[in-house]
Write a protein that holds these residues in place. Structure first.
Motif, mmCIF file in Angstrom:
data_model
loop_
_atom_site.group_PDB
_atom_site.id
_atom_site.type_symbol
_atom_site.label_atom_id
_atom_site.label_comp_id
_atom_site.label_asym_id
_atom_site.label_seq_id
_atom_site.Cartn_x
_atom_site.Cartn_y
_atom_site.Cartn_z
ATOM 1 N N ALA A 239 0.810 -1.223 0.000
ATOM 2 C CA ALA A 239 0.000 0.000 0.000
ATOM 3 C C ALA A 239 0.838 1.266 0.000
ATOM 4 N N GLU A 240 2.146 1.134 -0.102
ATOM 5 C CA GLU A 240 3.005 2.319 -0.083
ATOM 6 C C GLU A 240 2.625 3.269 -1.224
ATOM 7 N N GLY A 241 2.428 4.540 -0.877
ATOM 8 C CA GLY A 241 2.072 5.533 -1.877
ATOM 9 C C GLY A 241 0.606 5.594 -2.212
ATOM 10 N N LEU A 242 -0.197 4.690 -1.677
ATOM 11 C CA LEU A 242 -1.634 4.698 -1.914
ATOM 12 C C LEU A 242 -2.343 5.388 -0.743
ATOM 13 N N ASP A 243 -3.391 6.103 -1.057
ATOM 14 C CA ASP A 243 -4.096 6.888 -0.044
ATOM 15 C C ASP A 243 -5.099 6.008 0.699
ATOM 16 N N LEU A 244 -4.573 5.131 1.540
ATOM 17 C CA LEU A 244 -5.385 4.135 2.228
ATOM 18 C C LEU A 244 -5.095 4.145 3.725
ATOM 19 N N THR A 245 -6.140 3.934 4.507
ATOM 20 C CA THR A 245 -5.963 3.654 5.923
ATOM 21 C C THR A 245 -5.620 2.170 6.085
ATOM 22 N N VAL A 246 -4.675 1.879 6.980
ATOM 23 C CA VAL A 246 -4.344 0.488 7.294
ATOM 24 C C VAL A 246 -4.644 0.250 8.774
ATOM 25 N N LEU A 247 -5.543 -0.667 9.021
ATOM 26 C CA LEU A 247 -5.842 -1.113 10.385
ATOM 27 C C LEU A 247 -5.159 -2.445 10.616
ATOM 28 N N TYR A 248 -4.602 -2.611 11.800
ATOM 29 C CA TYR A 248 -3.910 -3.852 12.152
ATOM 30 C C TYR A 248 -4.761 -4.629 13.143
ATOM 31 N N ALA A 249 -5.094 -5.861 12.780
ATOM 32 C CA ALA A 249 -5.970 -6.694 13.613
ATOM 33 C C ALA A 249 -5.210 -7.910 14.107
#
Length: 308
Positions: A201-211
Motif C-alpha cells: 500500500a506504499e504511496g496509496l491513499d489508504l488507511t491500514v488497520l492492524y488486527a
C-alpha cells in the motif's frame, strides 16, 4: 528472532508457576518444551498421546473441574480433527479453555495437506462465543497468550505462526490498531500480513488497520476508519481462508453503502510442497500481488500519492 511457538512453552511454563488453575494438555507435539514444567507440575502438564479428540475432551474435563486448560497442537489437529469435541465439550457444556495452535495455514509445507489448516478460523466462526487472536510477532503472541489464559472462563483460540512482521505493535486483546491513515479506503491487515500490506500500500491513499484479535470483530474501529475515508471500500487481508471476515465487515457497515474484498488463502489445494513464500505467492499474498489486487479494487480513490 525467535518464533511465536518458541515463546509458547516458556510463557505457559511461567503461567503454570503463577496460577494453580492453569493446566496444559498436549498430544505429543510440543511436549519437549514442557519437560521441566512437567517435573514441577506433573498433575497439570498432561500428554494424552496422539489422540486429538481426547486432547480436547480432557481439556474440557479439566475446565469442568474448575481449571483453566490450554490445549496445544497443530491447527489441523486442534480445530479440524476434533471439531465435534470443540463444539460439544466446550460449547454445549458451557465451559471455557484456550486452544493454541501451530503450523497455521501452511507453515510446514513438507508436512503436506494433513498439516495445513487455512479453514480453522472460518470453522470456529460456525460456533458461538470464541475469541480469536492472530498475533503477527512473537512479542504479541506472548501478550495475547497471557490475555487468553487470564480471560476468566472464556473460550479463546490463539493462532501461532512462523510468519512474522519485523516489529511488534501494541496489542490489547480487543481493538484494531490504526497504523496509517488515508482517504481512499481501508485495508485491514490481520496478524503476520501487516508488513506485506504496508509495502503493497506504499504511496496509496489508504488507511491500514492492524488486527490481532479478529473475533470479536472491532466494528467500531472499522466504522471510524471508513467514516473518515472518501469511500467505504474495505479490503481484508487474512493469513487463512479468503473471505473469512467479509461477513463481519458487512455486519459492521450494514447501514453504510460499501464494498468489501476478502484476500487470503484460496480454496484450491496446492499439491506441491514448496516453501512458505511460494505458497504466499501462489495465493496472491506476496507484496506484488497484493499491490495489484488492492490497487485494482480501490481504484482512483486510493491512487493519489500520500503527502508526508
Amino acid at each position: 528472532m525467535d518464533t511465536m511457538r518458541d515463546r509458547f512453552a516458556p510463557t505457559l511454563s511461567r503461567l503454570l508457576d503463577e496460577d494453580p488453575r492453569v493446566a496444559v494438555v498436549l498430544a505429543v507435539i510440543g511436549a519437549d518444551g514442557f519437560a521441566e514444567a512437567q517435573r514441577k507440575h506433573p498433575e497439570r502438564v498432561i500428554d494424552v498421546g496422539i489422540r486429538e479428540q481426547l486432547l480436547v475432551g480432557a481439556g474440557a474435563g479439566l475446565a469442568l473441574a474448575g481449571m483453566r486448560p490450554v490445549m496445544h497442537t497443530f491447527a489441523s489437529f486442534l480445530v479440524e480433527r476434533p471439531f465435534e469435541q470443540v463444539k460439544l465439550d466446550f460449547g454445549h457444556q458451557g465451559v471455557g479453555g484456550v486452544l493454541v495452535s501451530a503450523a497455521a495455514s501452511f507453515d510446514w509445507p513438507a508436512g503436506g495437506y494433513t498439516h495445513m489448516s487455512p479453514g480453522d478460523v472460518a470453522l470456529l466462526d460456525t460456533l458461538d462465543g470464541w475469541t480469536v487472536h492472530v498475533p503477527g510477532h512473537p512479542d504479541e503472541a506472548e501478550t495475547l497468550l497471557r490475555h487468553a489464559v487470564a480471560a476468566g472462563d472464556d473460550k479463546v483460540y490463539v493462532r501461532l505462526s512462523v510468519q512474522s512482521n519485523a516489529r511488534a505493535l501494541p496489542v490489547d486483546g480487543t481493538r484494531f490498531h490504526t497504523v496509517r491513515e488515508g482517504r481512499g479506503g481501508v485495508v485491514v491487515a490481520v496478524g503476520p500480513m501487516l508488513d506485506n500490506v504496508l509495502a503493497a500500500a506504499e504511496g496509496l491513499d489508504l488507511t491500514v488497520l492492524y488486527a490481532t484479535t479478529v473475533r470479536p470483530f472491532d466494528a467500531e474501529a472499522l466504522r471510524r476508519a471508513t467514516g473518515a475515508a472518501t469511500v467505504a471500500d474495505v479490503v481484508v487481508v487474512e493469513p487463512y481462508l479468503a473471505g473469512t471476515s467479509t461477513a463481519a465487515v458487512n455486519d459492521a457497515l450494514a447501514d453504510v453503502p460499501h464494498r468489501v474484498l476478502g484476500l487470503g488463502v484460496g480454496r484450491a489445494e496446492l499439491r506441491r510442497y514448496g516453501q512458505v513464500d511460494e505458497h504466499m505467492a501462489a495465493h496472491g499474498l506476496d507484496i506484488r500481488s497484493l499491490r495489484e489486487r488492492i490497487s485494482r479494487w480501490a481504484g482512483a480513490a486510493a491512487s493519489s500519492r500520500i503527502l508526508v
